[in-house]
Motif scaffolding. Sequence first.
Motif, PDB file in Angstrom:
ATOM      1  N   GLN A   1       0.955  -1.210   0.038  1.00  0.00           N
ATOM      2  CA  GLN A   1       0.024  -0.127   0.021  1.00  0.00           C
ATOM      3  C   GLN A   1       0.853   1.300   0.026  1.00  0.00           C
ATOM      4  OE1 GLN A   1      -2.402  -0.929   3.560  1.00  0.00           O
ATOM      5  NE2 GLN A   1      -3.701  -2.355   2.452  1.00  0.00           N
TER       6      GLN A   1
ATOM      7  N   SER B   1       2.337   1.538  -3.465  1.00  0.00           N
ATOM      8  CA  SER B   1       1.637   2.116  -4.425  1.00  0.00           C
ATOM      9  C   SER B   1       1.217   3.647  -4.386  1.00  0.00           C
ATOM     10  CB  SER B   1       0.049   1.517  -4.017  1.00  0.00           C
ATOM     11  OG  SER B   1       0.170  -0.017  -4.297  1.00  0.00           O
ATOM     12  N   VAL B   2       1.277   4.131  -3.044  1.00  0.00           N
ATOM     13  CA  VAL B   2       1.287   5.541  -3.038  1.00  0.00           C
ATOM     14  C   VAL B   2       2.564   6.418  -3.540  1.00  0.00           C
ATOM     15  CG1 VAL B   2       1.105   7.668  -1.414  1.00  0.00           C
ATOM     16  CG2 VAL B   2      -0.298   5.649  -0.768  1.00  0.00           C
TER      17      VAL B   2
ATOM     18  N   VAL C   1       2.531   6.481  -7.305  1.00  0.00           N
ATOM     19  CA  VAL C   1       1.598   7.392  -7.867  1.00  0.00           C
ATOM     20  C   VAL C   1       2.660   8.792  -8.131  1.00  0.00           C
ATOM     21  CG1 VAL C   1      -0.252   8.980  -7.615  1.00  0.00           C
ATOM     22  CG2 VAL C   1      -0.245   6.379  -7.185  1.00  0.00           C
TER      23      VAL C   1
END
Length: 484
Positions: free
Chosen positions: A453, A456-457, A460
């Motif tokens: 998680q 993933s941030v 971005v």
Amino acid sequence: MADTTFTHSPATTDRGRRWVVLYLATTGLVLLLMMLAGLWMRLAQAGWVYTDPALFYQLMTVHGTGMVGIAALGGAAVLWHFLSAHVRLNSRVMGANFGLFLIGVVAILVADFPGRFGGAWTFLYPLPATSQGAWPAWAAALHLGGLLVIGVGFLIWCLELARGIIATYGGLGRGLGWHVLFGGSMRDVPPPTVVAATMVTIVTTLALIAGALVLVMSLINLAFPAVEINPLLAKNLIYFFGHTFINATIYMGVVAVYELLPRITDRPWKTTKVFLAAWTLSTTMVLIIFPHHLLMDFAMPVWAMAIGQVFSYVNSFPVLVVTGLGALAILHRSGIRWDLVSTLLLISMFGWMAGVIPAVVDATVVVNSVMHNTMWVPGHFHFYLLLGLLPMMFAVMIHLARGEDTRPQGSDLTALLYLLFGLGFVSMFLIGGWASVPRRWAEHLPEWQIWDQVASVMAVGVIALTTVFVAMFLVRTPAILREG
């Protein structure tokens, strides 16, 4: 002292310039697509989106193969652009390579999506032919055939580099500066870009030949299953090809440091005998360290594993030291005003040098036996490429975009944000590997997903900043071509 006259490359005019620009534009766009594919996989592992496992492995195959291929395409553009200032090259070869590259990419995409091939970029024998119904034989053949076509294009490109260097300097040995290293006059020393290009030519040509050999063998096995391959031989050929080829991409890109930092600081990059010795050592060692990928293969000869471990330690130092220290020496008290290009180049040096550390750790047998099939390994090569090679390419894109205007442009804060997001992203791989999270799993257990998680941030952020760098180049592409 090396020749420090900075001439404009013939590749910056007419047809050669157009090919360099097209290569870099394609590189930027495909990088973004491959990053989005990677983000989707991390989101799936994080439990934030659902992805069918079969589709996950198709994406993983396209992502891995695509990133290796596009790293080579971008590296080829950077090397060609700067080498053309020293060596006369035939730009038609760039066109032939690009055409074959596109043909191969189309074949791979058809094989991996409609054909459902998901055997990873390693295509380890006998997996392509024994998918247990996951994909048909034609898809495996089309994927392998696409790789072969791309490899042929890059082999033609390498042979043109060799021809140009031999025609200009009298041989590949002279391109590496052996005539100077072993007692010749420093007046005849080749510039750093030629030395790097000669090394790239040698190691990439040998890697591509090995890759072509195992691809042809695999295609024959697909057509005639009774014709078997020795699995250990196939694996050695694949990793000799893969390890050497992807390593060569950063040696292609590093010429941006050798060419741009002297222009920014108005200081020459001297080709010393230490510099020549370092590149000769790396030429040899990069060809023999690939067995560190096979340390868990009990059938491998012990001497080969010993070479893989020992030389993995040693290979990290020669070129990294002379390049890193050379960059610091040029920058020290130079009084430069930091901007986007110079900051990206410095980040690339950090990314290259720091990215080697987890690779060397994994190349230690006692560590490898625990860590090799974990997220540690993708952490190492994402570090090496995301923070080493890509900043070199972005620096060249932005350098070309600003044309003849050499004033500091662009915010170095943008580059620093890219560094921070990139470090956050690769750290999640390394922490996951330290916690023994396995790699190449489509689904992760809930206790592993926190790292997915966070990654993933961070991804971005990396994608957003990459979009900024690529857009800076693309919006200026028509003007770049007109200026040529």
